[in-house]
Design a protein around this motif. Structure first.
Motif, PDB file in Angstrom:
ATOM      1  N   VAL A  61     -55.243 -38.430  16.139  1.00  0.00           N
ATOM      2  CA  VAL A  61     -55.895 -38.521  17.440  1.00  0.00           C
ATOM      3  C   VAL A  61     -57.377 -38.292  17.200  1.00  0.00           C
ATOM      4  N   GLU A  62     -58.189 -39.251  17.629  1.00  0.00           N
ATOM      5  CA  GLU A  62     -59.632 -39.095  17.479  1.00  0.00           C
ATOM      6  C   GLU A  62     -60.153 -38.197  18.589  1.00  0.00           C
ATOM      7  N   MET A  63     -60.857 -37.157  18.192  1.00  0.00           N
ATOM      8  CA  MET A  63     -61.348 -36.165  19.143  1.00  0.00           C
ATOM      9  C   MET A  63     -62.756 -36.537  19.605  1.00  0.00           C
ATOM     10  N   PRO A  64     -63.006 -36.458  20.907  1.00  0.00           N
ATOM     11  CA  PRO A  64     -64.349 -36.754  21.416  1.00  0.00           C
ATOM     12  C   PRO A  64     -65.279 -35.537  21.384  1.00  0.00           C
ATOM     13  N   PHE A  65     -64.869 -34.497  20.687  1.00  0.00           N
ATOM     14  CA  PHE A  65     -65.636 -33.251  20.611  1.00  0.00           C
ATOM     15  C   PHE A  65     -66.113 -33.026  19.177  1.00  0.00           C
ATOM     16  N   GLY A  66     -67.427 -33.046  18.969  1.00  0.00           N
ATOM     17  CA  GLY A  66     -67.930 -32.764  17.634  1.00  0.00           C
ATOM     18  C   GLY A  66     -67.580 -31.370  17.169  1.00  0.00           C
ATOM     19  N   ALA A  67     -67.540 -30.413  18.089  1.00  0.00           N
ATOM     20  CA  ALA A  67     -67.237 -29.031  17.743  1.00  0.00           C
ATOM     21  C   ALA A  67     -65.825 -28.846  17.228  1.00  0.00           C
ATOM     22  N   ALA A  68     -64.946 -29.809  17.496  1.00  0.00           N
ATOM     23  CA  ALA A  68     -63.566 -29.690  17.017  1.00  0.00           C
ATOM     24  C   ALA A  68     -63.492 -29.699  15.497  1.00  0.00           C
ATOM     25  N   ALA A  69     -64.510 -30.235  14.840  1.00  0.00           N
ATOM     26  CA  ALA A  69     -64.496 -30.327  13.380  1.00  0.00           C
ATOM     27  C   ALA A  69     -65.260 -29.191  12.707  1.00  0.00           C
ATOM     28  N   VAL A  70     -65.738 -28.234  13.483  1.00  0.00           N
ATOM     29  CA  VAL A  70     -66.540 -27.138  12.926  1.00  0.00           C
ATOM     30  C   VAL A  70     -65.681 -25.883  12.806  1.00  0.00           C
ATOM     31  N   ASP A  71     -65.475 -25.437  11.589  1.00  0.00           N
ATOM     32  CA  ASP A  71     -64.799 -24.162  11.368  1.00  0.00           C
ATOM     33  C   ASP A  71     -65.738 -23.246  10.595  1.00  0.00           C
ATOM     34  N   VAL A  72     -65.289 -22.033  10.342  1.00  0.00           N
ATOM     35  CA  VAL A  72     -66.156 -21.040   9.698  1.00  0.00           C
ATOM     36  C   VAL A  72     -65.682 -20.838   8.266  1.00  0.00           C
TER      37      VAL A  72
END
Length: 255
Positions: free
Chosen positions: A226-237
């Motif tokens: 599922v392609e996410m429309p949220f760039g923040a969804a790919a940011v982890d720590v």
């Protein structure tokens, strides 16, 4: 989709995580992010997601590691396995499908992200992974450094968010475990994925759909994204730069 069990993978491999050590905590999951332990931020997002019915946290010795941590009311605690794949497989065997899987370092996770994955997951796929397109991520975070999956029809980054929607997803978990067992043997991992798909990927000729078909063939069950429309969804720590980026994002959102 409703009544979904959500699993948060909060364990860590042997040894001390350097970011956890720098913060004086035993696990990266407990790392303070803008003053709040990262794990609690993930739990808050899951609890606020309408489709989630119960939440499970998998971590080593939960009674000891999470002792004294407030905010775990109603959360099911389970000891983690020797690897993320084994931990996920154990929870899947216990609670079954559908199972949403994420990680404790997904500090920017939101109910909108969870809801989008649950709504958009193709019904015919057993296992679904969330991906974000490069352009989507860089529009929000132009300076971020991510690992890109480069296909002929675009570049994507993983979002540490998966849905195991059918019982057959156990086959995908089995394949994931086999890959983990060989993670220090890249050539063996390559052979497991098959030479032709890897050659096509290396030459930039593989589409995302072709890649999914190749993985699905190895897992013996259909997989999808599922392609996410949220760039923040790919940011982890994962590193200090990520922590600084996440905290700046949270401050901007609060402001």
């Amino acid at each position: 989709m409703s009544g979904v069990t959500a699993l948060v993978l909060a364990g860590q491999r042997r040894g001390t995580d350097p970011m956890a050590a720098a913060a004086g905590v035993s696990h990266k999951a407990l790392l303070p992010v803008a003053g709040v332990p990262m794990l609690l931020r993930v739990l808050a997002a899951l609890r606020a997601s309408p489709g989630i019915g119960r939440v499970v946290v998998s971590i080593e010795e939960p009674g000891r590691v999470l002792a004294g941590l407030e905010g775990l009311d109603g959360v099911i605690l389970r000891p983690s396995g020797t690897s993320p794949a084994r931990s996920a497989a154990a929870i899947f065997e216990r609670f079954g499908a559908p199972l949403l899987v994420t990680t404790a370092d997904h500090a920017l996770l939101t109910p909108d992200m969870v809801g989008h994955l649950l709504r958009a997951a193709p019904p015919g796929a057993s296992a679904v992974a969330a991906l974000a397109r490069r352009e989507t991520i860089l529009a929000e975070f132009p300076d971020t450094r991510r690992t890109w999956l480069r296909f002929r029809d675009g570049s994507f980054s993983g979002c540490n968010l998966f849905l195991l929607s059918r019982p057959e997803a156990s086959r995908a978990l089995e394949f994931w475990q086999r890959l983990e067992e060989q993670r220090k043997r890249p050539l063996t991992m390559a052979r497991m994925l098959g030479p032709l798909p890897l050659i096509r990927y290396a030459l930039g000729r593989m589409t995302l759909r072709e890649g999914l078909d190749a993985v699905g063939a190895r897992c013996r069950t259909p997989v999808a994204v599922v392609e996410m429309p949220f760039g923040a969804a790919a940011v982890d720590v994962d590193k200090p730069d990520d922590l600084a980026l996440v905290e700046a994002t949270l401050r901007a959102g609060a402001g």
